[in-house]
Design a protein around this motif. Structure first.
Motif, PDB file in Angstrom:
ATOM      1  N   GLY A   1      12.717 155.184  47.724  1.00 31.79           N
ATOM      2  CA  GLY A   1      12.075 154.159  48.542  1.00 31.79           C
ATOM      3  C   GLY A   1      12.558 154.101  49.976  1.00 31.79           C
ATOM      4  N   TRP A   2      13.329 155.110  50.414  1.00 31.04           N
ATOM      5  CA  TRP A   2      13.930 155.032  51.750  1.00 31.04           C
ATOM      6  C   TRP A   2      12.976 155.425  52.866  1.00 31.04           C
ATOM      7  CZ3 TRP A   2      17.909 152.142  51.545  1.00 31.04           C
ATOM      8  CH2 TRP A   2      18.701 152.126  50.389  1.00 31.04           C
ATOM      9  N   ILE A   3      11.941 156.173  52.552  1.00 27.38           N
ATOM     10  CA  ILE A   3      10.991 156.581  53.592  1.00 27.38           C
ATOM     11  C   ILE A   3      10.273 155.358  54.176  1.00 27.38           C
ATOM     12  CG2 ILE A   3       8.980 158.009  54.124  1.00 27.38           C
ATOM     13  CD1 ILE A   3      11.428 159.619  53.404  1.00 27.38           C
ATOM     14  N   GLY A   4      10.001 154.383  53.333  1.00 31.42           N
ATOM     15  CA  GLY A   4       9.250 153.205  53.780  1.00 31.42           C
ATOM     16  C   GLY A   4      10.117 152.030  54.152  1.00 31.42           C
ATOM     17  N   ILE A   5      11.367 152.266  54.530  1.00 36.21           N
ATOM     18  CA  ILE A   5      12.292 151.161  54.775  1.00 36.21           C
ATOM     19  C   ILE A   5      11.813 150.218  55.883  1.00 36.21           C
ATOM     20  CG2 ILE A   5      13.739 152.475  56.390  1.00 36.21           C
ATOM     21  CD1 ILE A   5      16.152 150.928  55.103  1.00 36.21           C
ATOM     22  N   ALA A   6      11.113 150.742  56.901  1.00 40.64           N
ATOM     23  CA  ALA A   6      10.677 149.898  58.012  1.00 40.64           C
ATOM     24  C   ALA A   6       9.194 149.540  57.946  1.00 40.64           C
ATOM     25  CB  ALA A   6      10.971 150.601  59.342  1.00 40.64           C
ATOM     26  N   ILE A   7       8.544 149.900  56.849  1.00 39.34           N
ATOM     27  CA  ILE A   7       7.129 149.550  56.648  1.00 39.34           C
ATOM     28  C   ILE A   7       7.055 148.216  55.919  1.00 39.34           C
ATOM     29  CG2 ILE A   7       5.019 150.217  55.411  1.00 39.34           C
ATOM     30  CD1 ILE A   7       5.681 153.103  56.028  1.00 39.34           C
ATOM     31  N   PRO A   8       6.160 147.314  56.339  1.00 40.74           N
ATOM     32  CA  PRO A   8       6.073 145.990  55.704  1.00 40.74           C
ATOM     33  C   PRO A   8       5.888 146.070  54.186  1.00 40.74           C
ATOM     34  CG  PRO A   8       4.755 146.052  57.704  1.00 40.74           C
ATOM     35  CD  PRO A   8       5.200 147.460  57.457  1.00 40.74           C
ATOM     36  N   GLU A   9       6.456 145.102  53.495  1.00 42.53           N
ATOM     37  CA  GLU A   9       6.353 145.060  52.033  1.00 42.53           C
ATOM     38  C   GLU A   9       4.903 145.004  51.574  1.00 42.53           C
ATOM     39  OE1 GLU A   9       9.708 142.762  49.950  1.00 42.53           O
ATOM     40  OE2 GLU A   9       9.539 141.754  51.896  1.00 42.53           O
ATOM     41  N   LYS A  10       4.049 144.369  52.375  1.00 51.21           N
ATOM     42  CA  LYS A  10       2.635 144.259  52.049  1.00 51.21           C
ATOM     43  C   LYS A  10       1.993 145.624  51.824  1.00 51.21           C
ATOM     44  CE  LYS A  10      -1.703 142.492  54.030  1.00 51.21           C
ATOM     45  NZ  LYS A  10      -2.302 141.791  55.200  1.00 51.21           N
ATOM     46  N   TYR A  11       2.545 146.639  52.476  1.00 52.98           N
ATOM     47  CA  TYR A  11       1.973 147.984  52.385  1.00 52.98           C
ATOM     48  C   TYR A  11       2.880 148.945  51.619  1.00 52.98           C
ATOM     49  CZ  TYR A  11      -0.962 145.972  56.011  1.00 52.98           C
ATOM     50  OH  TYR A  11      -1.821 145.147  56.727  1.00 52.98           O
ATOM     51  N   GLY A  12       3.742 148.415  50.778  1.00 49.52           N
ATOM     52  CA  GLY A  12       4.550 149.250  49.908  1.00 49.52           C
ATOM     53  C   GLY A  12       5.906 149.629  50.441  1.00 49.52           C
ATOM     54  N   GLY A  13       6.272 149.122  51.632  1.00 51.30           N
ATOM     55  CA  GLY A  13       7.580 149.422  52.190  1.00 51.30           C
ATOM     56  C   GLY A  13       8.615 148.368  51.848  1.00 51.30           C
TER      57      GLY A  13
END
Length: 388
Positions: free
Chosen positions: A49-61
């Motif tokens: 799950g580290w690739i999406g660390i700065a992507i909003p939770e709403k979009y899977g980050g």
């Protein structure tokens, strides 16, 4: 101000280190020599799950800030992965910020979950052969034709172009002489990359060879209007919004490389015995390593200050640029001294410090040179006349 690291940040470091432990220096040396993208490493980070660390939770980050993202990249670099590891994930972590902030709801819902999952690879197409750092002088043209843009032009230093499905592509929709400000009339597109109208040629370079960096030619590529990020003509402003974050993340990567180089140099100075004693007992060896430690620690303080300001939406242009300058300088000094400490063996691949040195040198050039950082500081911090 507290200098005690938060428990959450300690846990991030431990988790990333655990993944990186499965990918030793030998793995990165092989990827570098054979020009192979580190897919196993990339997939391991994506599964964590580290690739999406700065992507909003709403979009899977994970919805974390630049501070947390910088810690991830620092630990990746410090593991010995250096830029071969960081560049494989850097754009997925940071590059989607224009889409997050300015993309349509449809665009966010379509692409961000895929990036967070590690399924969608993205490149960044900004620099051009005849423009360089003068981004407002790019000539790649996007002409509106009905519900599409017709793109023609050439980009260089497009990292991951061979492995990416899409590219954040900066174009001109109005010529520079037609707009009031040089930065107007530039439009950011989220274009398909693996198309017959796109020619991709890897650039033969000194280091970071696991990650291809390419020249890309666009020959009448059609890009649907719905793949435009934000408004037409405001693309340069969208890029500027993310520059401070990029400076901080690159600084963290440089810090990690410096840490990796210093760790190897220190161990070698303890183990290598010449004239009946460890070479680290000699001040001519130990003092430069001590200076490297001091420089790296000082750079880290500026990185932490810049990311703290950035995550609170406070002005941080000076701090972000200074962090990049200090970390790049400290990184190269540490890597260079690591080679020097190893003597002739520092030139041998089996000790890995030559790879750190090659990748550390890049930090003083990209994504912005040390000289351009000094231009920013002398003008915007010190109030001196603009020199360019």
């Amino acid at each position: 101000m507290s200098f005690q690291e938060r428990e959450e940040h300690q846990l991030i470091r431990e988790a990333v280190r655990k993944i990186c432990a499965d990918f030793p220096d030998e793995y990165w040396s092989k990827c570098d020599q054979e020009h192979q993208f580190p897919w196993d490493f990339y997939n391991a980070l994506a599964e964590g799950g580290w690739i999406g660390i700065a992507i909003p939770e709403k979009y899977g980050g994970s919805g974390r800030g630049i501070t947390e993202a910088s810690i991830v990249l620092e630990e990746v670099a410090a593991s010995g992965a250096a830029m071969n590891g960081c560049s494989g994930i850097h754009l997925s972590i940071f590059g989607m910020q224009p889409v997050i902030k300015y993309g349509s709801d449809e665009m966010k819902e379509k692409y961000l979950p895929r990036v967070a999952k590690g399924d969608l690879h993205v490149a960044f197409g900004v620099t051009e052969p005849d423009a360089g750092t003068d981004t407002t002088s790019i000539t790649t043209r996007a002409k509106r034709v009905g519900d599409n843009y017709l793109v023609r032009g050439r980009k260089v230093w497009t990292t991951k172009a061979l492995d990416s499905e899409r590219v954040l592509l900066l174009t001109r929709t109005q010529e520079k002489h037609q707009v009031a400000r040089r930065s107007d009339g530039m439009t950011l597109l989220f274009a398909e990359l693996q198309r017959p109208e796109v020619s991709i040629s890897p650039i033969d370079k000194v280091g970071r060879n696991a990650i291809a960096t390419c020249e890309v030619v666009y020959d009448d590529l059609l890009v649907p209007v719905e793949d435009r990020i934000g408004e037409e003509g405001r693309g340069f402003r969208y890029l500027l919004d993310g520059l401070n974050a990029e400076r901080v993340l690159v600084a963290a990567e440089a810090l990690g490389i410096g840490r990796a180089a210093l760790k190897r140099a220190t161990q070698y100075a303890k183990d290598r015995v010449v004239f009946g004693r460890p070479i680290g007992q000699n001040q001519g060896v130990s003092f430069p390593l001590g200076e490297a430690q001091i420089r790296l620690d000082a750079a880290e303080l500026m990185i932490r200050k810049a990311s703290w300001l950035l995550d609170r939406d406070e002005p941080c242009g000076a701090e972000a640029n200074m962090a990049k300058w200090l970390a790049a300088d400290a990184c190269f000094q540490a890597a260079d001294q690591a080679v020097q400490t190893h003597g002739g063996f520092g030139y041998a691949r089996e000790y890995h410090v030559e790879r750190y040195w090659r990748e550390a040198r890049l930090q003083r050039i990209a994504p912005i040179s040390q000289e351009m950082v000094l231009n920013y500081v002398t003008e915007h911090v010190m109030g001196l006349p603009r020199s360019y």
